[in-house]
Design a protein around this motif. Structure first.
Motif: not given
Ligand code: 5RP
Length: 251
Positions: A34-36, A101-107, A109-111, A127-129
């Motif tokens: 969502s942030t991306a 990372k990987g909450g969106g199951a994309a880690h 490709r992200e890595k 909230s992420k810190v």
């Molecule tokens: C996806 C990710 C996202 O960057 C991570 O889950 C953060 O997402 P959001 O900005 O929606 O909190 O690693 O795989």
């Protein structure tokens, strides 16, 4: 066109600060989540307003689709070759700028994309810190082949690291398994705390059925933390983190 007032102001502030780092002619990696997504929208608005000439690689099919729908041209990582900057979100950021990372199951490709970038900039809300990684369940992408065997080997590795007795749960969407862009499955490791991320990363990477885990260690160069009031805090590695910045347990 810039984004409306419905967008989370903290995410928007972080995204805008990251987009300010983009220069004409750059080769960019675009993160997922969502942030991306807020960042991709801001980037598209800047490209439209300023006619920037950029080359972009996406970290997921979802990001590629969003970017293209906004008029950004997406190329494969191999077409571009090497990236100047990747901007991505994160689920947790610690003071060393280690990430989950990987909450969106994309880690995965992200890595791959972050590893092919001169700089990785993370954008997030406060909230992420965290002081110590692990409250967010650690995503691990695994092969469907031998799935249960891989789960057993992961449990064994957690025992060895004295992180045993933790849930290792398959990620589902409804009652169906989540399947990644690469056709793999996700196990979420509910560890509560990861005292030694380096040891855990090494142990997980040694398991053949593990395709990639969501620990990003030593990859992030800068974290831009947006706040509700529209200001940002930039975290460099090992910087002192203001207590107000830390996510509190149970929140
Ligand atoms: C996806 C990710 C996202 O960057 C991570 O889950 C953060 O997402 P959001 O900005 O929606 O909190 O690693 O795989």
């Amino acid at each position: 066109m810039s984004q409306s007032s419905q967008v989370d102001p903290a995410k928007l502030a972080a995204a805008r600060a990251a987009i300010a780092l983009v220069e004409d002619g750059m080769k960019l990696g675009l993160g997922t989540g969502s942030t991306a997504s807020v960042m991709v929208r801001e980037l598209a608005a800047r490209v439209a307003a300023e006619g920037l000439n950029l080359r972009c690689a996406a970290t997921s099919a979802a990001t590629a689709e969003l970017a293209e729908s906004l008029g950004l041209r997406i190329e494969t990582l191999d077409e571009i070759g090497w990236l100047d900057l990747t901007i991505d979100g994160a689920d947790e950021v610690d003071p060393q700028l280690h990430l989950i990372k990987g909450g969106g199951a994309a880690h995965l490709r992200e890595k791959v994309v972050a590893a092919a970038s001169d700089r990785m900039v993370v954008i997030a809300d406060p909230s992420k810190v965290v002081e110590t990684l692990g409250a967010f369940p650690l995503p691990v992408e695994v092969l469907a082949f031998g799935f249960e065997t891989t789960r057993k080997l992961i449990r064994r590795a957690l025992d060895t690291l004295e992180l045993g007795e933790r849930d290792v749960l398959q990620r589902l969407k409804g009652s169906d398994p989540v399947v990644t862009d690469e056709g793999n499955l996700i196990l979420d490791l509910h560890l509560m705390q990861i005292p030694d991320p380096v040891a855990l990363a090494r142990a997980l990477s040694a398991i053949p059925g593990v395709v990639e885990h969501g620990l990003f260690l030593g990859m992030c160069n800068l974290a831009i933390i947006g706040r509700e009031d529209g200001t940002v805090v930039e975290l460099a590695r090992d910087a002192e983190i203001d207590a107000d910045m830390l996510a509190h347990e149970g929140e």
